[in-house]
Design a protein around this motif. Structure first.
Motif, mmCIF file in Angstrom:
data_model
loop_
_atom_site.group_PDB
_atom_site.id
_atom_site.type_symbol
_atom_site.label_atom_id
_atom_site.label_comp_id
_atom_site.label_asym_id
_atom_site.label_seq_id
_atom_site.Cartn_x
_atom_site.Cartn_y
_atom_site.Cartn_z
ATOM 1 N N ILE A 169 43.691 15.675 40.997
ATOM 2 C CA ILE A 169 44.321 16.500 42.029
ATOM 3 C C ILE A 169 45.818 16.285 42.016
ATOM 4 O O ILE A 169 46.610 17.232 42.102
ATOM 5 C CB ILE A 169 43.717 16.172 43.407
ATOM 6 N N ALA A 170 46.216 15.023 41.847
ATOM 7 C CA ALA A 170 47.645 14.726 41.810
ATOM 8 C C ALA A 170 48.292 15.382 40.597
ATOM 9 O O ALA A 170 49.421 15.871 40.679
ATOM 10 C CB ALA A 170 47.859 13.222 41.778
ATOM 11 N N LEU A 171 47.576 15.420 39.491
ATOM 12 C CA LEU A 171 48.121 16.037 38.279
ATOM 13 C C LEU A 171 48.284 17.543 38.470
ATOM 14 O O LEU A 171 49.300 18.123 38.066
ATOM 15 C CB LEU A 171 47.175 15.747 37.112
ATOM 16 N N VAL A 172 47.303 18.166 39.087
ATOM 17 C CA VAL A 172 47.431 19.601 39.366
ATOM 18 C C VAL A 172 48.571 19.838 40.347
ATOM 19 O O VAL A 172 49.376 20.752 40.173
ATOM 20 C CB VAL A 172 46.095 20.160 39.916
ATOM 21 N N GLY A 173 48.676 18.974 41.356
ATOM 22 C CA GLY A 173 49.777 19.082 42.305
ATOM 23 C C GLY A 173 51.115 18.930 41.610
ATOM 24 O O GLY A 173 52.073 19.652 41.897
ATOM 25 N N LYS A 174 51.169 18.004 40.644
ATOM 26 C CA LYS A 174 52.415 17.787 39.908
ATOM 27 C C LYS A 174 52.762 19.022 39.078
ATOM 28 O O LYS A 174 53.928 19.439 39.030
ATOM 29 C CB LYS A 174 52.268 16.562 39.006
ATOM 30 N N ALA A 175 51.759 19.611 38.445
ATOM 31 C CA ALA A 175 52.016 20.813 37.649
ATOM 32 C C ALA A 175 52.544 21.928 38.541
ATOM 33 O O ALA A 175 53.506 22.613 38.189
ATOM 34 C CB ALA A 175 50.742 21.252 36.946
ATOM 35 N N MET A 176 51.952 22.101 39.713
ATOM 36 C CA MET A 176 52.372 23.162 40.618
ATOM 37 C C MET A 176 53.773 22.907 41.157
ATOM 38 O O MET A 176 54.504 23.849 41.459
ATOM 39 C CB MET A 176 51.410 23.283 41.799
ATOM 40 N N SER A 177 54.156 21.641 41.308
ATOM 41 C CA SER A 177 55.468 21.350 41.896
ATOM 42 C C SER A 177 56.568 21.197 40.855
ATOM 43 O O SER A 177 57.722 21.070 41.225
ATOM 44 C CB SER A 177 55.425 20.083 42.758
ATOM 45 N N SER A 178 56.213 21.189 39.576
ATOM 46 C CA SER A 178 57.245 21.019 38.541
ATOM 47 C C SER A 178 57.818 22.371 38.144
ATOM 48 O O SER A 178 57.278 23.410 38.491
ATOM 49 C CB SER A 178 56.643 20.376 37.302
ATOM 50 N N ASN A 179 58.885 22.340 37.363
ATOM 51 C CA ASN A 179 59.396 23.599 36.826
ATOM 52 C C ASN A 179 58.474 24.066 35.696
ATOM 53 O O ASN A 179 57.578 23.336 35.266
ATOM 54 C CB ASN A 179 60.853 23.456 36.395
ATOM 55 N N GLU A 180 58.722 25.251 35.203
ATOM 56 C CA GLU A 180 57.755 25.858 34.288
ATOM 57 C C GLU A 180 57.544 25.031 33.021
ATOM 58 O O GLU A 180 56.411 24.840 32.580
ATOM 59 C CB GLU A 180 58.235 27.263 33.923
ATOM 60 N N SER A 181 58.633 24.524 32.443
ATOM 61 C CA SER A 181 58.467 23.820 31.172
ATOM 62 C C SER A 181 57.729 22.505 31.364
ATOM 63 O O SER A 181 56.855 22.147 30.566
ATOM 64 C CB SER A 181 59.831 23.598 30.517
ATOM 65 N N ALA A 182 58.061 21.775 32.438
ATOM 66 C CA ALA A 182 57.349 20.524 32.692
ATOM 67 C C ALA A 182 55.885 20.812 33.012
ATOM 68 O O ALA A 182 54.992 20.085 32.588
ATOM 69 C CB ALA A 182 58.009 19.773 33.837
ATOM 70 N N ALA A 183 55.646 21.894 33.749
ATOM 71 C CA ALA A 183 54.274 22.247 34.092
ATOM 72 C C ALA A 183 53.482 22.625 32.848
ATOM 73 O O ALA A 183 52.297 22.317 32.750
ATOM 74 C CB ALA A 183 54.262 23.405 35.088
ATOM 75 N N TYR A 184 54.170 23.267 31.905
ATOM 76 C CA TYR A 184 53.454 23.685 30.697
ATOM 77 C C TYR A 184 52.927 22.481 29.929
ATOM 78 O O TYR A 184 51.822 22.512 29.391
ATOM 79 C CB TYR A 184 54.372 24.522 29.797
#
Ligand SMILES: *[C@@H]1O[C@H](CO)[C@@H](O)[C@H](O)[C@H]1NC(C)=O
Ligand SMILES: *[C@@H]1O[C@H](CO)[C@@H](O)[C@H](O)[C@H]1NC(C)=O
Ligand SMILES: *[C@@H]1O[C@H](CO)[C@@H](O)[C@H](O)[C@H]1NC(C)=O
Ligand SMILES: *[C@@H]1O[C@H](CO)[C@@H](O)[C@H](O)[C@H]1NC(C)=O
Length: 362
Positions: A169-184
């Motif tokens: 859940i934290a990883l998904v939260g991190k992806a949602m809160s990061s910028n696009e490249s970090a989320a990718y």
């Protein structure tokens, strides 16, 4: 609230039963006294025999017959109770149809003229997912929708209500809160094919992902305090805002972009400016942006559910090739193959291009 209903129902049942008991009992006591003069005379004669006084007995009976409330008041009370019970039945039917049996995946809204509108966007989106994505596609969404996607779209989700392990859940939260490249990077590590976000800005639905976003940030910060800081998502005054004064980190994070992609062009009605978010009552701050690593796959009728496809590494920053151009390429490709085949690098392998089977002789 709803869990208390049975308790309230039972208590009120007991109260009503006690109340009715009280009124009907007095009736029952009174009637034999009124309708049986013989017995009373017998009693009075007995009393007369013993005490030798009749008038006193009549005086004693007088207050009993005129009961303290009076029959009119009593029947009014009974009618009121009956009316209350009838209203209660109506209320129960309403509650059951609205709270208990109304499925939360179908939303109802009331427009200004009082007519009811059914918003079936969730089912629409889940049906789209089940029909238009590969069987083993993985869908990333916030965990609230995990079971719904698994159940209604039959697709693998990353996180759901089974929250015993916080790290995903934290990883998904991190992806949602990061910028696009970090989320990718996170999304490729997690093998995500589609991202699903809930966006209520068009219809004014307040339970959407932007309103839940701070929880995503907090949960992500709990596990990855170096990368995500909740304070980055607030303005200097400590406000959480999505308009032009919002924090730049917020205006560039994945959740913001996925929610508001193409929203800046959308004019909801003539009174409001383009890109006016009805849930947060403001014009969004970051209107013109494009997505590099994702592409919009599907948006439901009221924009409530938006689904994005995560591009494969060979897809970004390339102009999309129209279908017409691809045909031209395929002819040059086939001639290449033929020359190769003449050299003998590919043997006895029929190649199918655009439904046309090329034999060795061609
Ligand atoms: C769900 O998907 C799996 C394959 O991923 C398939 O085997 C199964 O039959 C599907 N279930 C339903 C109810 O469609
Ligand atoms: C999962 O969590 C969401 C949000 O808290 C809730 O609405 C939903 O009913 C839960 N689903 C299940 C199956 O527990
Ligand atoms: C939770 O999931 C992470 C990542 O898959 C894993 O490394 C960790 O061991 C899990 N925690 C528990 C308690 O199983
Ligand atoms: C995206 O975020 C990462 C890590 O937070 C940072 O290193 C990178 O510079 C950011 N990229 C852009 C384009 O802002």
């Amino acid at each position: 609230m709803l869990t208390l209903t049975p308790v309230v129902c039972m208590l009120s049942g007991i109260a009503f039963s006690g109340l009715l008991d009280l009124f009907f009992k007095e009736d029952a006591i009174q009637r034999p006294e009124e309708s049986e003069p013989e017995e009373s005379s017998a009693v009075s004669s007995k009393l007369y025999d013993k005490a030798g006084r009749v008038p006193k007995m009549k005086h004693e009976q007088q207050p009993r017959e005129t009961d303290p409330i009076g029959p009119n008041v009593r029947s009014i009370i009974l009618v009121v109770i009956m009316l209350l019970l009838m209203l209660f039945a109506v209320h129960c039917t309403w509650v059951t149809s609205n709270a208990y049996s109304s499925p939360s995946v179908v939303l109802a809204s009331y427009s200004a003229d009082g007519s009811r509108q059914i918003l079936d966007d969730f089912r629409e989106a889940y049906f789209w997912l089940s029909q238009n994505t590969a069987d083993h596609a993985r869908v990333m969404s916030w965990w609230d929708y995990g079971y719904q996607i698994a159940g209604m779209a039959n697709r693998t989700t990353l996180v759901d209500n089974n929250t015993w392990n916080n790290s995903h859940i934290a990883l998904v939260g991190k992806a949602m809160s990061s910028n696009e490249s970090a989320a990718y990077e996170i999304m490729t590590a997690l093998d995500v094919d589609y991202v699903l976000v809930i966006f209520g800005g068009v219809i004014g639905y307040s339970g959407d992902d932007i309103n839940k976003f701070l929880w995503m940030v907090r949960i992500a910060e709990g596990e990855h305090p170096k990368d995500i800081r909740e304070s980055d998502y607030f303005t200097e005054n400590g406000e959480f805002r999505v308009d032009s004064q919002g924090a730049p980190t917020l205006l560039n994070c994945l959740m913001y972009k996925l929610s508001y992609y193409r929203f800046g062009e959308l004019k909801l009605d003539y009174r409001t400016a383009a890109g006016y978010d009805r849930t947060r009552n403001t014009v969004i701050g970051n209107k013109d942006f494009t997505l590099t690593y994702l592409e919009e796959a599907y948006t439901t009728e009221h924009w409530l559910v938006r689904i994005y496809r995560v591009k494969k590494p060979d897809e970004f920053n390339r102009p999309r090739i129209p279908v017409a151009n691809r045909l031209v390429k395929s002819t040059s490709f086939s001639s290449k193959k033929n020359s190769k085949r003449k050299k003998g690098s590919i043997k006895n392998k029929p190649v199918v291009i655009k439904g046309k089977r090329l034999s060795k002789q061609s």
